[in-house]
Design an enzyme around this catalytic site. Structure first.
Site, PDB file in Angstrom:
ATOM      1  N   VAL A 114       0.853  -1.188   0.000  1.00 12.18           N
ATOM      2  CA  VAL A 114       0.000   0.000   0.000  1.00 12.18           C
ATOM      3  C   VAL A 114       0.889   1.239   0.000  1.00 12.18           C
ATOM      4  O   VAL A 114       1.783   1.380   0.834  1.00 12.18           O
ATOM      5  CB  VAL A 114      -0.939   0.010   1.225  1.00 12.18           C
ATOM      6  CG1 VAL A 114      -1.628   1.368   1.367  1.00 12.18           C
ATOM      7  CG2 VAL A 114      -1.977  -1.087   1.103  1.00 12.18           C
ATOM      8  N   CYS A 199      10.023  -4.151  20.470  1.00 12.78           N
ATOM      9  CA  CYS A 199      10.656  -4.972  21.504  1.00 12.78           C
ATOM     10  C   CYS A 199      11.770  -4.196  22.194  1.00 12.78           C
ATOM     11  O   CYS A 199      12.958  -4.473  22.009  1.00 12.78           O
ATOM     12  CB  CYS A 199      11.189  -6.268  20.927  1.00 12.78           C
ATOM     13  SG  CYS A 199      11.639  -7.461  22.220  1.00 12.78           S
ATOM     14  N   ALA A 346       3.553  -9.310  22.384  1.00 16.09           N
ATOM     15  CA  ALA A 346       2.548  -9.577  23.407  1.00 16.09           C
ATOM     16  C   ALA A 346       1.475  -8.489  23.420  1.00 16.09           C
ATOM     17  O   ALA A 346       0.294  -8.767  23.667  1.00 16.09           O
ATOM     18  CB  ALA A 346       3.205  -9.684  24.774  1.00 16.09           C
ATOM     19  N   CYS A 378       7.575  -8.410  28.140  1.00 16.55           N
ATOM     20  CA  CYS A 378       8.944  -8.415  27.629  1.00 16.55           C
ATOM     21  C   CYS A 378       9.747  -9.466  28.386  1.00 16.55           C
ATOM     22  O   CYS A 378      10.146  -9.236  29.532  1.00 16.55           O
ATOM     23  CB  CYS A 378       9.573  -7.040  27.797  1.00 16.55           C
ATOM     24  SG  CYS A 378      11.227  -6.932  27.071  1.00 16.55           S
TER      25      CYS A 378
END
Length: 454
Positions: A114, A199, A346, A378
Site C-alpha cells: 500500500v 521490543c 505480546a 517483555c
C-alpha cells in the site's frame, strides 16, 4: 479482430468479445483500471504479528474473501527469536515461514504494497495502482527500520565479516553471532536509539547474552561491556528496572543513560554519541565490537497520510479501543499505532481480540465494549539459561501472569521464552486462537495468596 460497428461505421479494435444473443455484444475492457480494483468487507494492511492474527480471527467469523490482507513480503519472521539467533541459541531458518503457509485460507492475500491511503473514500492504492475499497480498515504496518539515518552505519554493516552488528534485521542478525565467536578482546558497545523501538527490551537482552558468552569462553577479563541508551532509565517499569540494575552491577556492565548513537566511523572503529541532555556535546568511543539498534519510525507511506496519523506519524487511535479518532471504520494494531503501550508481540496479542470484537460490533451495528489496558510483555533474557518476565500495563505497573516474583531471573521463564513461545506463536496466535494470558493469569493467581507488592 476488426469489427465494423453499424452505428457510425467506426472501425474499433477489441481484444475479446462475448455474445449473449444475436443483437447484443458485450465488450470486455482491456483497460487496467477495470481489472485493477478490489473490494472487501475488512481490509488488513500489513502481514506482521497483529495483522496475521487479526486476519485469522476475522476469517473465523466472516465468509470467504470478505477479509483481504495486503502484504508484499513472501516470508513472515518470528522476530522475538532474533536475540536468541544473535547469541547462537537458534538459527535464522527456524525463525520464518512462507506467508502463504500462515495466512488463513478464507482470507485473500494481495502480495503488493500500500502506497496511498484515501480514508475519506474508503480506498487504499497499492504499488501497482490497484485500488482496494473496504468497509472497515485495519492498519497493521509495524515499524520501519532506518539504518540509513545513522551516517556510516549501513557502510559498517556491509563490511564482510565486520565488527558492527545488529539483531533487528534478518539481513544482519547472523553477524552478531559470527562476530562474537571471533572476538578476542576490547570494547563492546551496545546502543538504544532515540526513537520508538519494537521490543524495547531486545537492545539489552543481547548485552546480557553477549556478556555471558564472554565469561563462558574466558574472554570477559579482556573486555569491557557498555550499554549506551538514549533513555533516562534502564527499563520503563520500575520494579523490573531495579532488578536489572542489580544484574548489570553484579556483572560489571557499564550503563550510560541519555546517549544516542549519531554516527559510525567504520574505518576508525569509532562510534559517535550525542548527549541528549546537552545537544552540543558529542562523545567518541572506540569499539572492537559494536551492536547498533537502528532508529525506527512508522512506515513512510503511512506517515505521509496526514489524515490518519499524529505528528509522529503513527495512526491516531483511542488507546482503549484502538479505533481511529476521526474515522470510525478504521483501526490500528501493533507497532504502527499511536497507543502508548510498549511495542511488543505480546501487546499485539492483547490488542487482537479487542480490535476484532470491535470490528465485528461495527459490522453488526453494536457498541464497542471491550477495553485494551495497555498490556505488554517483555521476556528479558539475561543469559543462556535465565530470564526476567516483565509484564505491565499503560500505567507501567506490573500485571503478572504467574504466582511468583517475576522480577527474579528464572530458568523456567527462559525455557518458556526459548521453546514454548515460538510454538504458541506459530500454532495458536497466528491462527487466531490466542488472546493473551488473561485466562491463565486469572487461574494461576488463585494460588498467589494475595496481591504481590512491588
Amino acid at each position: 479482430m476488426i469489427f465494423n460497428l453499424l452505428s457510425g461505421g467506426l472501425k474499433v479494435k477489441f481484444k475479446k468479445i462475448v455474445v449473449f444473443d444475436s443483437n447484443t455484444i458485450r465488450l470486455l475492457s482491456t483497460s487496467n483500471k477495470l481489472h485493477n480494483k478490489e473490494r472487501c468487507k475488512v481490509l488488513v494492511v500489513g502481514g506482521g504479528t497483529g495483522g496475521c492474527a487479526a486476519a485469522a480471527k476475522l476469517s473465523h467469523r466472516l465468509p470467504k474473501n470478505q477479509v483481504m490482507l495486503v502484504e508484499p513480503a513472501d516470508k513472515h519472521y518470528y522476530q522475538p527469536m532474533f536475540t536468541l539467533i544473535g547469541g547462537g541459541m537458534k538459527n535464522l531458518d527456524s525463525s520464518w515461514k512462507y506467508m502463504k503457509k500462515i495466512l488463513p485460507e478464507k482470507a485473500k492475500w494481495i502480495q503488493e504494497k500500500v502506497v496511498k491511503f484515501e480514508p475519506s473514500n474508503n480506498i487504499v492504492v497499492t504499488n501497482t495502482n490497484k485500488e482496494i475499497e473496504y468497509d472497515i480498515l485495519l492498519i497493521a504496518m509495524g515499524l520501519q527500520l532506518n539504518y540509513n539515518k545513522v551516517p556510516g552505519l549501513v557502510e559498517a554493516l556491509s563490511i564482510p565479516d565486520g565488527n558492527v552488528t545488529s539483531i533487528y534485521s534478518p539481513k544482519y542478525v547472523n553477524r552478531h553471532w559470527e562476530a562474537l565467536q571471533k572476538f578476542q578482546s576490547g570494547n563492546i558497545i551496545f546502543t538504544f536509539p532515540n526513537s520508538p523501538v519494537k521490543c524495547p527490551g531486545a537492545p539489552q537482552k543481547i548485552v546480557y547474552i553477549t556478556e555471558e558468552y564472554l565469561r563462558k569462553h574466558n574472554k570477559r577479563q579482556n573486555s569491557t561491556v557498555t550499554y549506551m541508551t538514549s533513555l533516562p532509565v534502564i527499563f520503563g517499569v520500575k520494579p523490573y528496572a531495579d532488578a536489572l540494575w542489580e544484574v548489570v552491577k553484579k556483572r560489571d556492565i557499564n550503563v550510560t543513560l541519555r546517549k544516542n548513537l549519531c554516527e559510525v566511523k567504520p574505518e576508525q572503529n569509532v562510534a559517535v554519541f550525542q548527549d541528549l541532555d546537552n545537544l552540543t556535546k558529542f562523545i567518541e568511543l572506540e569499539y572492537s565490537l559494536l551492536h547498533a539498534v537502528p532508529p525506527m519510525s512508522a512506515p513512510l507511506e503511512l506517515a505521509q497520510s496526514t489524515e490518519l496519523v499524529n505528528e509522529a506519524g503513527f495512526v491516531d487511535v483511542h488507546p482503549s479501543t484502538m479505533q481511529h479518532k476521526k474515522y470510525n471504520n478504521i483501526f490500528a494494531i501493533g507497532d504502527c499505532s499511536a497507543s502508548p503501550n510498549s511495542k511488543t508481540a505480546a501487546a499485539a496479542a492483547a490488542q487482537t481480540p479487542v480490535v476484532v470484537d470491535h470490528i465485528m460490533a461495527i459490522i453488526n451495528g453494536k457498541k464497542l465494549e471491550r477495553v485494551y489496558d495497555g498490556y505488554a510483555s517483555c521476556p528479558l533474557v539475561t543469559g543462556y539459561s535465565k530470564c526476567i518476565l516483565a509484564e505491565f500495563d499503560y500505567d507501567l505497573k506490573p500485571k503478572e501472569t504467574f504466582p511468583f516474583d517475576q522480577r527474579k531471573e528464572r530458568y523456567s521463564m527462559f525455557i518458556m521464552k526459548k521453546d514454548f513461545m515460538p510454538l504458541l506463536y506459530w500454532h495458536l496466535m497466528l491462527n487466531g486462537y490466542w488472546n493473551g494470558p488473561d485466562t491463565m493469569r486469572n487461574l494461576l493467581n488463585i494460588f498467589s495468596f494475595g496481591k504481590k507488592k512491588y
